[in-house]
Design an enzyme around this catalytic site. Sequence first.
Site, PDB file in Angstrom:
ATOM      1  N   ASP A 275      38.284  54.032  86.366  1.00  0.00           N
ATOM      2  CA  ASP A 275      39.455  53.590  85.810  1.00  0.00           C
ATOM      3  C   ASP A 275      39.809  52.116  86.029  1.00  0.00           C
ATOM      4  O   ASP A 275      38.805  51.248  86.374  1.00  0.00           O
ATOM      5  CB  ASP A 275      40.536  54.352  86.835  1.00  0.00           C
ATOM      6  CG  ASP A 275      41.985  54.398  85.916  1.00  0.00           C
ATOM      7  OD1 ASP A 275      42.233  53.814  84.933  1.00  0.00           O
ATOM      8  OD2 ASP A 275      42.890  55.202  86.714  1.00  0.00           O
TER       9      ASP A 275
ATOM     10  N   GLU B 223      52.768  54.837  86.893  1.00  0.00           N
ATOM     11  CA  GLU B 223      51.939  54.448  87.890  1.00  0.00           C
ATOM     12  C   GLU B 223      52.767  54.474  89.175  1.00  0.00           C
ATOM     13  O   GLU B 223      53.817  54.885  89.386  1.00  0.00           O
ATOM     14  CB  GLU B 223      50.704  53.563  87.388  1.00  0.00           C
ATOM     15  CG  GLU B 223      49.949  54.143  86.231  1.00  0.00           C
ATOM     16  CD  GLU B 223      48.658  53.317  85.852  1.00  0.00           C
ATOM     17  OE1 GLU B 223      48.116  53.012  87.193  1.00  0.00           O
ATOM     18  OE2 GLU B 223      48.493  52.934  84.694  1.00  0.00           O
TER      19      GLU B 223
HETATM   20  C1  BGC Z   1      45.335  54.780  84.748  1.00  0.00           C
HETATM   21  C2  BGC Z   1      44.692  55.641  83.686  1.00  0.00           C
HETATM   22  C3  BGC Z   1      44.539  55.171  82.399  1.00  0.00           C
HETATM   23  C4  BGC Z   1      44.110  53.810  82.412  1.00  0.00           C
HETATM   24  C5  BGC Z   1      43.798  53.177  80.816  1.00  0.00           C
HETATM   25  C6  BGC Z   1      44.948  53.264  84.403  1.00  0.00           C
HETATM   26  O1  BGC Z   1      45.683  52.368  84.921  1.00  0.00           O
HETATM   27  O2  BGC Z   1      45.266  54.999  85.928  1.00  0.00           O
HETATM   28  O3  BGC Z   1      45.145  56.972  83.830  1.00  0.00           O
HETATM   29  O4  BGC Z   1      43.862  56.054  81.810  1.00  0.00           O
HETATM   30  O5  BGC Z   1      44.945  52.987  83.125  1.00  0.00           O
HETATM   31  O6  BGC Z   1      45.168  53.154  80.314  1.00  0.00           O
HETATM   32  C1  BGC Z   2      47.767  48.762  81.464  1.00  0.00           C
HETATM   33  C2  BGC Z   2      47.611  50.025  81.816  1.00  0.00           C
HETATM   34  C3  BGC Z   2      47.076  50.286  82.929  1.00  0.00           C
HETATM   35  C4  BGC Z   2      47.533  49.346  83.971  1.00  0.00           C
HETATM   36  C5  BGC Z   2      46.778  49.317  85.329  1.00  0.00           C
HETATM   37  C6  BGC Z   2      48.268  47.902  82.541  1.00  0.00           C
HETATM   38  O1  BGC Z   2      48.395  46.500  82.212  1.00  0.00           O
HETATM   39  O2  BGC Z   2      48.482  48.245  80.415  1.00  0.00           O
HETATM   40  O3  BGC Z   2      46.915  50.891  80.571  1.00  0.00           O
HETATM   41  O4  BGC Z   2      46.750  51.565  83.352  1.00  0.00           O
HETATM   42  O5  BGC Z   2      47.657  47.832  83.590  1.00  0.00           O
HETATM   43  O6  BGC Z   2      47.431  49.774  86.360  1.00  0.00           O
END
Ligand code: BGC
Ligand code: BGC
Length: 843
Positions: free
Chosen positions: A338, A537
């Site tokens: 991830d 998140e």
């Molecule tokens: C998330 C994932 C996601 C990835 C890409 C991460 O922060 O936990 O679920 O696929 O970002 O955006």
């Molecule tokens: C991104 C997400 C990612 C996240 C990480 C963001 O800046 O756009 O895709 O999941 O950071 O937690």
Amino acid sequence: MSRRLDGIFLYSVWATLAFCVAAPGCAQAGDAATPSAASAQRGAGIAHPQIWPKYHWPVVPDDRAEARIKDLLSRMTLEEKVGQLVQGDIAFTTPDDVRKYHLGSVLSGGSSGPYGNDLAPAPQWLKLADEYWSASTDTAHGGVGIPALWGIDAVHGHSNIIGATLFPHNIGLGAAHDPALIERIGAATAAEIRVTGQEWTFAPTVAVPQDYRWGRAYEGYSSDPALVSAYVGAMVRGLQGPPAQTDLLAHGKVLASTKHFLADGATTNGVDQGDAAISEIDLRDIHGAPYGPAIENGVGTVMASFSSWQGHKMTGNASLLTGVLKQRMGFGGFVVSDWNAHGQVEGCTNAACPQALVAGIDMYMAPDTWKSVWENLVTETRAGHIAMARVDDAVARILRVKFRVGLFDAPRPSARPLSGDWALLGAPDHRAIAREAVRKSLVLLKNTGVLPFRPGIRLLVAGDAANDIARQSGGWTISWQGTGLTNAQFPGATSLWQGLAQAAHTIGGTAELSPDGQFTTRPDAAVVVFGEKPYAEFQGDRASLQLDADLTAPWATIRRLKAAGIPVVAVMLTGRPLYVNPALNLADAFVVAWLPGSEGEGLADVLFGDSRGRPRFGFSGTLPANWPLKAQIADGVLYPRGYGLTYASSNRQWAPLAELAATAAGGDSRVWFANGVPAAGWSLRVGSPGDDQTRISAVPAKALDGRMTIAATDFKVQEGARRFTVTAGIANLLLDPPGPIDLARETNGDALVLMTLRNFGPALAARLEMRCTGKVCGTAVPITVPTSDHYVRYGLPLRCFATHGVDMHAISTAFAIGTSGPADYALGEIRIGTDADTVLPCP
Ligand code: BGC
Ligand code: BGC
């Protein structure tokens, strides 16, 4: 270096176990091979693969592809091989980078759009896909030229793209209990992804959330592993095609990724990216269960979780990634990590983490760190710290998947089937599936007889969420957090209000939209829409299962309408079950709509009867998780998982539910200062070097020997801000949490400190700081704020403090602003978030 080697040594312990138990005749691993009850809870995070189920991997080996993989491996340089293992984000990775470093993949994160535009129209996505493809296959300067894969979070439809169909988020689908519907959703999503050129979605999320305070709970179908398992295979088939499907691109399909392996939904207190302190049995039976059907349906990729098990980060866990997933369960695809998750593995940084590859990660999601990760892997492999066989295995796994997708034989993205078929984005038959899903996802918790609406009804529709498509779509919608959007960014979509209005007119009635519930003509009934605002998140993590206090205003509207004798249907938009007893008591009917997405008519379909007043569609949804009685699920369950009324079983009698004292409302740990006061338990102090610190608890106040005046001023509400007027000298204002807080997660996720400030004086030169365990740590960040006649929400990336030397793990002063000389400014709010009006530069 020694830290890194420690990590590798640690790996070898795990690896011995993992490989040993998988090899025949290796059972003498002895005691360590069987988890004892005592070691279970506070174990060492080492799994015992032999106690896990075996599964059948359905993808038939392709001799021709294997021969080509062998040939490619024999011709690729180490740099090319390592390139396949690294994925950069399109915001930080140009096509030329892909060409030069032979990168195997790119992704677009939640906030990344083509050419720096998160709101880019669909054709721009396809155009950029061609550019990455051309760069990756360009062999003019040598190399074998392997086409790159583009991965994207199409998690409820092709949800980053303007105009795409947005299906209900997974929790709503869980309420629908309909695997066949899930497969159709997968197929429609795949087709829409194919239109814009990406080949891979980071979906489905197969988390089995156990604590709904978790900000990602809505991404999981249910807290019930059996229900999640019943859905997974259907979703994978919908996206990829039948289990053994090859040539996915030619069939209008995409590669799926089940995530996040493993136990992302098991973290203590529902903390995102936290630790699952559970036994190996629960790990296997609750959180591991959905991976069985995923594997048996040939899921091409698995994403490793940010989270830990028994204190150890999943991304570095060889016993689970290699021992359990690949060896025992027979998963034949590749494992992607991830977003910079490798940086959280013990002994690693975002820039380098050979441990992850050694543990079993095949591809690094290294959005902005791809180059250093690439360089480090080349160096470490060359130095012999990573076995060449592991590199070759990871490359072979990735190439095998690329062959299966049909990437090697496919033309450039824009020339593939479905590409550029813009009419497929939000196509009527896709929208019809989404509308059906909305209907099936609704859960009726109360109906004393107002529903279904009868012919000729005069309906009032209220609540600030009634005509807000972003609000009904939740996080991971166009932008990462799903915030900052207007209805204009959802062409073809229908808000709940629009759907209700159409339905009212169809049966000879009328409808009026009035967010605050005021009306001119007295309505026969009202719908009041309320609920959560979008989040993604960790930004959605909460301390309790209460609706944020600032979102309960529509309840007063319900109360007013009821006082006027108007029957009210409360419709709740939410990513999770929450304590809302006051609204349940007040309303005559209560419908949980979850996060329904773009097809708001689905609600009206069920609320309105036909021209003779009989229901057209029933309520069939039931709760995918327990509904809380109070603010914490531990305090009891109001409605158990599986509960939901129908028109036939409506509860005409209502026994009032006990309500919590209003002061206990709210549980939003991201807000540090609001309404003129610090968050509960926090304190606001002023001081200057050498001066005593003064705690400010009442206003008006004077401090710093009279140099500073603190007064109340209006912002949003009366006296909702504090104004600080300094006549001379150094003046610091500090905000302290009750105990040190850990902001590492938020920092890693690109969150900002948001300060809503109005500067009454001339341009203000100030310093922002954080302090660790009482001491200044790192250097102050200088900022300049212009004069303004209104409040501006300024944001400074948390990352900026980290680069200024702050240890983000133990913050004792979360916010400090310092000025020298005269100053006059007011603060309305200080919090963590992402939606700044102005992002301050980080020097
Ligand atoms: C998330 C994932 C996601 C990835 C890409 C991460 O922060 O936990 O679920 O696929 O970002 O955006
Ligand atoms: C991104 C997400 C990612 C996240 C990480 C963001 O800046 O756009 O895709 O999941 O950071 O937690």
